[in-house]
Design a protein around this motif. Structure first.
Motif, PDB file in Angstrom:
ATOM      1  N   UNK A 119       0.805  -1.227   0.000  1.00 45.47           N
ATOM      2  CA  UNK A 119       0.000   0.000   0.000  1.00 45.47           C
ATOM      3  C   UNK A 119       0.833   1.270   0.000  1.00 45.47           C
ATOM      4  N   UNK A 120       2.087   1.168   0.383  1.00 39.63           N
ATOM      5  CA  UNK A 120       2.916   2.363   0.497  1.00 39.63           C
ATOM      6  C   UNK A 120       4.358   2.016   0.135  1.00 39.63           C
ATOM      7  N   UNK A 121       4.773   2.360  -1.075  1.00 34.44           N
ATOM      8  CA  UNK A 121       6.121   2.018  -1.539  1.00 34.44           C
ATOM      9  C   UNK A 121       7.202   2.826  -0.827  1.00 34.44           C
ATOM     10  N   UNK A 122       6.804   3.812  -0.018  1.00 28.01           N
ATOM     11  CA  UNK A 122       7.780   4.565   0.774  1.00 28.01           C
ATOM     12  C   UNK A 122       8.142   3.846   2.067  1.00 28.01           C
ATOM     13  N   UNK A 123       7.505   2.726   2.331  1.00 29.75           N
ATOM     14  CA  UNK A 123       7.881   1.894   3.465  1.00 29.75           C
ATOM     15  C   UNK A 123       9.095   1.071   3.045  1.00 29.75           C
ATOM     16  N   UNK A 124      10.263   1.389   3.580  1.00 29.33           N
ATOM     17  CA  UNK A 124      11.521   0.720   3.215  1.00 29.33           C
ATOM     18  C   UNK A 124      11.695   0.683   1.701  1.00 29.33           C
ATOM     19  N   UNK A 125      11.725   1.854   1.051  1.00 30.85           N
ATOM     20  CA  UNK A 125      11.788   1.888  -0.414  1.00 30.85           C
ATOM     21  C   UNK A 125      13.034   1.206  -0.957  1.00 30.85           C
ATOM     22  N   UNK A 126      12.850   0.383  -1.971  1.00 29.77           N
ATOM     23  CA  UNK A 126      13.975  -0.294  -2.593  1.00 29.77           C
ATOM     24  C   UNK A 126      14.377  -1.596  -1.935  1.00 29.77           C
ATOM     25  N   UNK A 127      13.639  -2.041  -0.929  1.00 28.34           N
ATOM     26  CA  UNK A 127      13.981  -3.302  -0.283  1.00 28.34           C
ATOM     27  C   UNK A 127      13.786  -4.463  -1.253  1.00 28.34           C
ATOM     28  N   UNK A 128      14.772  -5.336  -1.329  1.00 26.51           N
ATOM     29  CA  UNK A 128      14.751  -6.439  -2.303  1.00 26.51           C
ATOM     30  C   UNK A 128      13.551  -7.349  -2.104  1.00 26.51           C
ATOM     31  N   UNK A 129      13.333  -7.837  -0.884  1.00 28.58           N
ATOM     32  CA  UNK A 129      12.232  -8.762  -0.644  1.00 28.58           C
ATOM     33  C   UNK A 129      10.882  -8.088  -0.805  1.00 28.58           C
ATOM     34  N   UNK A 130      10.704  -6.913  -0.224  1.00 31.32           N
ATOM     35  CA  UNK A 130       9.410  -6.244  -0.294  1.00 31.32           C
ATOM     36  C   UNK A 130       9.025  -5.899  -1.730  1.00 31.32           C
ATOM     37  N   UNK A 131      10.015  -5.707  -2.589  1.00 31.67           N
ATOM     38  CA  UNK A 131       9.751  -5.365  -3.983  1.00 31.67           C
ATOM     39  C   UNK A 131       9.482  -6.592  -4.848  1.00 31.67           C
ATOM     40  N   UNK A 132       9.638  -7.788  -4.301  1.00 35.73           N
ATOM     41  CA  UNK A 132       9.446  -9.011  -5.084  1.00 35.73           C
ATOM     42  C   UNK A 132       7.955  -9.251  -5.333  1.00 35.73           C
ATOM     43  N   UNK A 133       7.604 -10.080  -6.351  1.00 33.87           N
ATOM     44  CA  UNK A 133       6.199 -10.350  -6.663  1.00 33.87           C
ATOM     45  C   UNK A 133       5.428 -10.880  -5.461  1.00 33.87           C
ATOM     46  N   UNK A 134       4.141 -10.539  -5.403  1.00 38.27           N
ATOM     47  CA  UNK A 134       3.303 -10.872  -4.250  1.00 38.27           C
ATOM     48  C   UNK A 134       2.606 -12.213  -4.451  1.00 38.27           C
TER      49      UNK A 134
END
Length: 537
Positions: free
Chosen positions: A42-57
């Protein structure tokens, strides 16, 4: 009205027992993993650029339906809200099963508490139901709802609840459908039960609804590896099964590492066999038994596949990654708890005609009550003193870990990337800062999984020069890495990758600490540059 009131009160008591059992300090083992994903959704500013969080859901429905709370509440608050909802739904689902089996008042509380005890001590693949909030908790709650309809012989409603379970967690709902299909197939071909089981045509509305409900989870899951070459998928499957999750997926690994768990599970199966050897009490009872046997058959399929890992490891890995033991780990304890209480409550025995069986049932009922009380006391003892978050790096060092996180949050830019210890799970939770990667946070797509493994290798693996054999493997501390590896990490992950978190004084031989407390140190990753945080004194 009186019966409904009893149901509500008993359900609330069971909810309280679930809460007592699962109310660990936030965040729980998996909460930092799944709620971090939900927040980033919901908020890409939460730990922006994190490898795991940016992975497919892989659990997009859970992230979409629940993650929005992170926009308005703290992560801790969201965790408690999610836990409360999950425990409540699980309690309602469990009570629906006991009511469907026509068990007397009080049986839901006793059987539910017994279930907690049995799956905590007798499961072998590490599965759990009551605890932190994640997609799996909601899926199990909907699975209980489905079984509640199954024991009422409402097959169409059962399929719809299974579809809802699959929407949140495709494997739990999917394996639930397989077990239900097995139960239907057996009962339709069993002369004594054939008349009360609906035909396949009669179930088409429920099946169609289940398929439609499953699609929002199934389609993204199928698309995870779209466009990925076969070799990458093969490597990812092997890493997933043989390196990352053998304690859940590989029976041979479980038997080698924790043979006692298999012995306990076998003992539980013997108890189950004794209970189901008794005459059934209702159509709902036989439906439940068939469903539990369906989950055991699925586990047997996983065991059979495991036999071929020596001759066809790639094929075995591609199949074993689907958690074949998950349902049996949960449903055998569920079956024993429910049928055991049912045996005590519903079996009418004339004390004069069969004195031995009468006293056996009384003794079993006393044992079940004692086990339930033991579980409640054991759960309550966890709260005698406040514990640090279970998923902290160095869980016994919670205060110093939080102090480090506060310093990082106040003195670094939001997109600054950190290298953190191997077992860390809550750095991003407390700092909202991205990391290169940790062991817990594994992507679900093949390309991401292979990249995750590469990140593990460059950060945590190497040759231990202090070992007599100088063997290659995971190193205990960053201090055992050569300085050239630190420079390589800094170069590989870009200018924003600036800091490394270690146990205190771990890198004093090659870096000057920017911050340290009694347990942890923060160093610059690059030696040639002096990195000064924004608000450094």
């Amino acid at each position: 009205m009186k019966k409904q009131g009893i149901f509500v009160w008993e359900m609330l008591i069971l909810f309280g027992i679930f809460a007592l059992f699962g109310a660990y300090t936030v965040p729980d083992t998996n909460e930092a993993h799944y709620l971090g994903k939900a927040a980033f959704f919901w908020n890409s500013d939460y730990a922006p650029g994190d490898f795991f969080l940016s992975s497919p859901d892989a659990h997009a429905v859970f992230y979409w339906s629940f993650g929005w709370l992170t926009l308005f509440c703290s992560m801790d608050t969201v965790a408690w809200i999610g836990r409360g909802i999950t425990w409540f739904l699980l309690a309602v689902g469990w009570m629906r099963i006991t009511r469907g089996l026509k068990l007397p008042p009080g049986s839901g509380t006793v059987s539910g508490t017994l279930f907690l005890f049995l799956y905590s001590h007798f499961s072998f693949a590490g599965e759990w139901v009551v605890g932190g909030v994640e997609a799996k908790g909601f899926a199990f709650a909907f699975l209980f709802m489905a079984i509640g309809e199954l024991v009422r012989n409402h097959w169409n409603r059962c399929w719809l609840w299974l579809g809802l379970a699959a929407m949140f967690h495709v494997l739990i709902g999917g394996w639930g459908m397989v077990a239900t299909g097995f139960a239907w197939l057996v009962l339709r071909n069993y002369e004594g039960e054939k008349s009360h089981v609906p035909t396949l045509r009669a179930q088409l509305p429920g099946l169609a609804g289940a398929i439609l409900l499953t699609l929002p989870a199934l389609i993204p899951a199928l698309m995870l590896n779209a466009g990925t070459d076969a070799e990458t998928v093969r490597i990812a499957n092997n890493l997933y099964v043989y390196e990352r999750l053998p304690h859940h997926l590989l029976l041979s690994f479980i038997a080698q590492r924790t043979p006692d768990k298999l012995i306990y599970f076998g003992a539980l199966f013997l108890i189950w066999s004794f209970l189901v050897a008794r005459p059934r009490f209702s159509h709902g009872d036989i439906n439940l038994r068939a469903f539990v046997y369906g989950t055991l058959l699925i586990a047997g399929g996983g065991w059979f596949i495991n036999l071929f890992i020596g001759v066809a490891p790639d094929v075995a890995a591609a199949l074993l990654r689907y958690y074949w033991f998950r349902m049996a780990d949960v449903c055998l304890p569920m079956g024993v708890a429910l049928v055991g209480v049912e045996f005590c409550c519903l079996g009418t025995v004339d004390r004069k005609q069969d004195r031995t069986l009468f006293w056996r049932r009384k003794l079993l009922w006393l044992v079940l009550l004692c086990v339930g009380c033991w579980q409640i006391v054991e759960s309550a003892q966890r709260h005698e003193k406040v514990a640090p978050p279970r998923s902290c790096s160095g869980a016994a060092k919670g205060e110093t870990w939080l102090a480090l996180a506060e310093y990082v949050r106040e003195n670094t830019e939001p997109d600054t990337i950190f290298v953190v210890p191997y077992t860390t799970r809550t750095f991003t939770w407390y700092t909202h800062r991205p990391v290169v990667g940790v062991w817990k946070d594994i992507p679900q797509d093949a390309a991401g999984l292979v990249e995750w493994w590469n990140r593990m290798q460059i950060q945590f693996y190497g040759v231990d020069m202090n070992s007599p054999m100088r063997s290659y493997g995971r190193l205990r501390t960053f201090g055992l890495l050569p300085e050239s590896r630190l420079e390589k990490i800094a170069k590989k992950y870009g200018e924003k990758c600036r800091y490394i978190v270690t146990p205190r004084d771990d890198l004093d031989w090659c870096r000057e600490a920017i911050y340290e407390n009694d347990d942890f140190s923060l160093y610059p990753l690059r030696k040639e540059k002096t990195v000064i945080p924004r608000n450094s004194p």
